[in-house]
Design a protein around this motif. Structure first.
Motif, short mmCIF file in Angstrom:
data_model
loop_
_atom_site.label_atom_id
_atom_site.label_comp_id
_atom_site.label_asym_id
_atom_site.label_seq_id
_atom_site.Cartn_x
_atom_site.Cartn_y
_atom_site.Cartn_z
N ALA A 25 0.84 -1.21 0.00
CA ALA A 25 0.00 0.00 0.00
C ALA A 25 0.87 1.26 0.00
O ALA A 25 0.56 2.24 -0.69
CB ALA A 25 -0.93 -0.01 1.20
N ASN A 168 -4.35 -8.55 -0.83
CA ASN A 168 -5.17 -8.17 -1.98
C ASN A 168 -5.77 -9.37 -2.69
O ASN A 168 -6.87 -9.32 -3.22
CB ASN A 168 -4.34 -7.37 -3.01
N SER A 171 -8.88 -9.79 -0.55
CA SER A 171 -9.84 -8.67 -0.49
C SER A 171 -10.33 -8.25 -1.87
O SER A 171 -11.45 -7.75 -2.01
CB SER A 171 -9.23 -7.47 0.25
N GLN A 172 -9.51 -8.44 -2.90
CA GLN A 172 -9.90 -8.02 -4.26
C GLN A 172 -10.28 -9.21 -5.15
O GLN A 172 -10.37 -9.07 -6.36
CB GLN A 172 -8.74 -7.27 -4.95
N ASN A 348 -12.72 -4.66 7.10
CA ASN A 348 -12.24 -3.44 6.46
C ASN A 348 -11.27 -3.82 5.35
O ASN A 348 -10.08 -4.04 5.60
CB ASN A 348 -11.54 -2.53 7.48
N HIS A 350 -9.92 -2.09 3.20
CA HIS A 350 -8.93 -1.05 2.85
C HIS A 350 -8.02 -0.70 4.03
O HIS A 350 -7.41 0.37 4.05
CB HIS A 350 -9.64 0.21 2.36
N ASP A 352 -5.11 -1.75 4.77
CA ASP A 352 -3.71 -1.56 4.37
C ASP A 352 -3.43 -0.11 3.96
O ASP A 352 -2.43 0.49 4.38
CB ASP A 352 -3.33 -2.53 3.24
N VAL A 353 -4.35 0.48 3.18
CA VAL A 353 -4.18 1.86 2.71
C VAL A 353 -4.33 2.85 3.86
O VAL A 353 -3.57 3.82 3.99
CB VAL A 353 -5.19 2.18 1.57
N THR A 354 -5.29 2.57 4.75
CA THR A 354 -5.51 3.44 5.92
C THR A 354 -4.24 3.49 6.78
O THR A 354 -3.81 4.57 7.21
CB THR A 354 -6.69 2.90 6.78
#
Length: 363
Positions: A25, A168, A171-172, A348, A350, A352-354
């Motif tokens: 991230a 990912n 999650s993706q 959650n 996201h 990793d980005v947070t």
């Protein structure tokens, strides 16, 4: 100006995969960022981190051995040696920030960074903080957490609720249930259990499932069974007569397929497993590993059980209770739906980005 980050920790997949997710991230947000991992020599991270494309330095450090006290004789020497090595790594790499993800290498690196005045961030994955993180938390700039009520371990003004990072690939994932079941050679018309005990397998889950194989097949239910290496041959032999319904693996690389194929998951309660289960929204029966430090897996699982987002069987009660809990859940569509809805609200995707943004924010 190129920014530099050290990510320290590891020991298990539960620490390594979230750490790699944070690194990925950071790279996405700031492509030219320079990231160095620091792990424990001889541990899983020394192999997994380079596979993910990042350099890693090793510290000779081990944890306190609870089962064999004599093995701790060299511990003070190892800690002293690892603190010296950590100091040398900091001097040569000159990071702008050091991130601790838990595991043996986390303490020496963050301890030395804090002494140097280098800002530190802790990513606390569990609902019950370990002793070293509590000590490091006093001087950390920020502490990213995944559970509520963490102010009993850390200064409240430093806490940021981020959730735990999930790979990912999970999650993706765009894989369908049909594709997933086909991948394992299973039928789309039958209910499927996915049993997983972490990367090394779980003795109690494996031993609890073995006597149920005949009943699972008699009820026309399918099982994807990740046993870990130690139990693999035993499980393979036990499942041999039921090859159409039961698929045995020592390790599964395509976790997104296994989750997607499952109607119910039987799992340990490590922080990474829970983060993944929240994101993939699956009804789960937790069997917490009872010897985890501070019994944090039970604490993790209860956090969900209290929100009606999972069921729990104690490790020592698996033999007596597994059959009843597992088969009654599979018959109870309403309960499965409720568990699925509730666990899904806790995920959650996201995180990793947070966390990466929090890391960049303190440089």
């Amino acid at each position: 100006m190129q920014r530099k980050v050290i990510i320290a920790g590891g020991g298990t997949g539960g620490h390594i995969f979230p750490a790699i997710a944070i690194a990925n991230a950071l790279k996405k947000i700031e492509p030219d960022i320079n990231i160095l991992f620091v792990g424990a020599t001889g541990k899983m991270e020394m192999e997994k981190v380079p596979q993910a494309g990042y350099p890693i330095e090793g510290l000779e450090i081990a944890g306190f051995n609870r089962s064999n006290i004599f093995k701790n004789i060299l511990l003070p020497f190892k800690i002293w040696k690892s603190l010296r090595r950590a100091k040398a790594i900091l001097q040569s790499f000159q990071p702008d920030v050091v991130v601790g993800v838990g595991g043996y290498a986390s303490f020496p690196m963050l301890n030395r960074a804090q002494k140097n005045g280098t800002p530190t961030l802790i990513q606390e994955q569990n609902s019950f903080a370990g002793k070293t993180n509590k000590i490091l938390g006093k001087k950390a700039k920020k502490i990213c957490v995944a559970y509520d009520g963490m102010e009993k371990f850390f200064p409240a003004d430093k806490l940021i609720m981020t959730g735990n990072p999930v790979r990912n690939s999970i999650s993706q994932s765009a894989v369908t249930r049909e594709d997933a079941l086909q991948h394992f050679g299973l039928s789309t018309a039958k209910q499927t259990i996915f049993a997983v005990g972490g990367s090394l397998g779980a003795k109690s889950i494996n031993e609890g499932l073995q006597p149920l194989l005949q009943e699972i097949v008699a009820k026309d239910i399918q099982l994807i069974w990740q046993t870990g290496k130690p139990f693999y041959e035993t499980a393979k032999a036990a499942a041999a007569p039921y090859a159409s319904h039961i698929k045995v693996y020592d390790f599964i690389n395509v976790m997104d397929f296994a989750y997607k194929a499952a109607d119910v998951v039987l799992s340990r309660a490590g922080a990474l497993a829970i983060a993944e289960l929240c994101v993939v929204k699956k009804p789960v029966i937790f069997v917490p590993y009872p010897f985890a430090a501070e019994d944090h897996q039970t604490s993790n699982a209860m956090n969900l059980v209290n929100k009606h987002a999972g069921l729990i069987i104690k490790d020592e009660e698996v033999q007596n209770q597994l059959s009843n809990v597992l088969f009654s859940l599979l018959q109870n569509k309403a309960l499965m739906q409720q568990l699925e809805n509730n666990i899904g609200q806790l995920g959650n995707p996201h995180a990793d980005v947070t966390i990466a943004n929090q890391v960049l924010g303190i440089i």
